[in-house]
Design a protein around this motif. Sequence first.
Motif, PDB file in Angstrom:
ATOM      1  N   ASP A 123       0.831  -1.211   0.000  1.00 50.02           N
ATOM      2  CA  ASP A 123       0.000   0.000   0.000  1.00 50.02           C
ATOM      3  C   ASP A 123       0.862   1.256   0.000  1.00 50.02           C
ATOM      4  OD1 ASP A 123      -2.240  -1.571   0.030  1.00 50.02           O
ATOM      5  OD2 ASP A 123      -2.505  -1.487   2.223  1.00 50.02           O
ATOM      6  N   THR A 124       1.968   1.215   0.723  1.00 49.27           N
ATOM      7  CA  THR A 124       2.854   2.386   0.784  1.00 49.27           C
ATOM      8  C   THR A 124       3.452   2.684  -0.584  1.00 49.27           C
ATOM      9  OG1 THR A 124       3.413   1.824   3.072  1.00 49.27           O
ATOM     10  CG2 THR A 124       4.874   3.371   1.935  1.00 49.27           C
ATOM     11  N   ILE A 166       2.153   1.871  -3.501  1.00 48.69           N
ATOM     12  CA  ILE A 166       1.084   2.348  -4.386  1.00 48.69           C
ATOM     13  C   ILE A 166       0.788   3.815  -4.109  1.00 48.69           C
ATOM     14  CG2 ILE A 166      -1.372   2.114  -4.942  1.00 48.69           C
ATOM     15  CD1 ILE A 166      -1.062  -0.897  -4.460  1.00 48.69           C
ATOM     16  N   ARG A 167       0.734   4.219  -2.805  1.00 47.95           N
ATOM     17  CA  ARG A 167       0.485   5.620  -2.478  1.00 47.95           C
ATOM     18  C   ARG A 167       1.578   6.529  -3.018  1.00 47.95           C
ATOM     19  NH1 ARG A 167      -1.430   3.422   2.449  1.00 47.95           N
ATOM     20  NH2 ARG A 167       0.608   3.756   3.434  1.00 47.95           N
ATOM     21  N   SER A 168       2.833   6.010  -2.994  1.00 47.80           N
ATOM     22  CA  SER A 168       3.935   6.823  -3.523  1.00 47.80           C
ATOM     23  C   SER A 168       3.798   7.022  -5.032  1.00 47.80           C
ATOM     24  CB  SER A 168       5.276   6.164  -3.193  1.00 47.80           C
ATOM     25  OG  SER A 168       5.479   4.991  -3.988  1.00 47.80           O
ATOM     26  N   CYS A 169       3.189   6.044  -5.679  1.00 50.64           N
ATOM     27  CA  CYS A 169       2.974   6.172  -7.125  1.00 50.64           C
ATOM     28  C   CYS A 169       1.905   7.216  -7.443  1.00 50.64           C
ATOM     29  CB  CYS A 169       2.530   4.840  -7.722  1.00 50.64           C
ATOM     30  SG  CYS A 169       3.763   3.536  -7.619  1.00 50.64           S
ATOM     31  N   LEU A 170       0.966   7.384  -6.493  1.00 57.26           N
ATOM     32  CA  LEU A 170      -0.139   8.319  -6.706  1.00 57.26           C
ATOM     33  C   LEU A 170       0.234   9.756  -6.350  1.00 57.26           C
ATOM     34  CD1 LEU A 170      -3.060   6.162  -5.230  1.00 57.26           C
ATOM     35  CD2 LEU A 170      -2.448   6.465  -7.638  1.00 57.26           C
ATOM     36  N   SER A 171       1.295   9.931  -5.603  1.00 55.82           N
ATOM     37  CA  SER A 171       1.702  11.275  -5.178  1.00 55.82           C
ATOM     38  C   SER A 171       2.317  12.028  -6.342  1.00 55.82           C
ATOM     39  CB  SER A 171       2.716  11.185  -4.028  1.00 55.82           C
ATOM     40  OG  SER A 171       2.158  10.487  -2.935  1.00 55.82           O
ATOM     41  N   SER A 227       8.470   6.686  -9.297  1.00 51.10           N
ATOM     42  CA  SER A 227       8.279   5.832  -8.130  1.00 51.10           C
ATOM     43  C   SER A 227       9.397   4.804  -8.066  1.00 51.10           C
ATOM     44  CB  SER A 227       6.915   5.139  -8.203  1.00 51.10           C
ATOM     45  OG  SER A 227       5.879   6.099  -8.205  1.00 51.10           O
ATOM     46  N   HIS A 230       8.024  -0.010  -0.843  1.00 50.70           N
ATOM     47  CA  HIS A 230       8.704   1.285  -0.846  1.00 50.70           C
ATOM     48  C   HIS A 230      10.054   1.133  -0.154  1.00 50.70           C
ATOM     49  CE1 HIS A 230       9.461   5.559   0.112  1.00 50.70           C
ATOM     50  NE2 HIS A 230       8.720   5.779  -0.977  1.00 50.70           N
TER      51      HIS A 230
END
Length: 447
Positions: A368-369, A371-376, A411, A427
Amino acid sequence: MTYPTKALAPLMLEDYRKVMVDRRGEEELFSSDQIVECMKKVTAVDLRQTVQVDEDLQIRAYYAGHVIGAAMFYAKVGDAEMVYTGDYNMTPDRHLGAAQIDRLRLDLLITESTYATTIRDSRYAREREFLKAVHKCVSCGGKVLIPTFALGRAQELCILLEDYWERMNLQVPIYFSAGLTIQANAYYKMLISWTSQKIKDTYSKHNAFDFKNVQKFERSMINAPGPCVLFATPGMISGGFSLEVFKQWAVSENNLVTLPGYCVAGTIGHKLMSDKRAKVDLDANTRIDVRCQVHQLAFSPHTDSKGIMDLVNFLAPKHVILVHGEKHKMASLKEKIHSEFGIQCYDPANNETICISSTHYVNAEASDTFIRSCLSPNFTFQKCSSADACNSTTIGKSLMRMVQVEDERVSEGVFVVEKGKKPKIVHKDELLLMLEEQKHDTMNGTF
């Protein structure tokens, strides 16, 4: 193998057995019964049919041209993908189409290289030269021997001669030597779907393999008077009926031997092509005085150097292995492939082992971490006053100052494979935590 190959293979194998054992007296490598038993084990495939052989191996056949039923085979084992071409032809001829294959993602291409350095001239120029030589010979009362294999070149040249005979209203007989060629031609009549588009388009009106001017040739006719054209096997005059006829016809200046394809070194055909000497040694005890005309014409069903390069360029494999060619010519093509495409190419000798690395694809989960970094987003801003640079809008005479925004997000993850667990991308910060936990668990285990 393909369905046409399955139909024709027993004929070819039995003919080979008869030539080697019954005519040459050599040791029998397999019997007629063994041919029958072998063919029972064959599974035929359609073109472009994907066959899952077992849990790991997947194969698919592609149209290769060359001879009826010929196929290139794609194989996939795990993530490794390769194509083995066998013999193929990248240009269509009168009775077959050109090789056809999908654009694939290949680790390896294994290709034949019979004509590794040869670029053939136009088909029409070759056909004109062939017809001119044959017509000149028969017009002077001579006999034309065309040593050819039963599949492919015999049908190709018969279609050419049949059309020419009709246009020129020639009455000179054309013969097939009895046996395999006639049997093979019967299959060509039934396998129209494997032939060229022109033959398929005209099939409803006329079967191109119903040769009106072609007759069966008997051994008793070898020394019969008058001109004729004879197709006799095998194609390199390495033995069989073509050699028997050659011994009788080569001594006359009126006759013609035309060699339409590739001849292996050591065969009579190769000696005639390379030397064109007045005398040819048939064996240690027999020398023949060759007075007939000898013509070499490039009607081989193998692709030429340009065709090989076109296929390599189209498929763009990571590695290429060259087979079925002459060593010095393969070496030249190997260097050409490497210099023009930057592809690692090999030309191994017989029994030499080559190790090729392949790409492995692994299904992995993402944390999840990560994936969130990819969305930032990672925005960058650039002020610009040029209308050309930023596509600014000009209102009247004033230029609106604009800001160009770009998202340059990158990412970075770490691919982690732990024993007994599914591969995962995490990550980089997570990796440090994982390493700390493992270190803590290890320390706890030592007390």
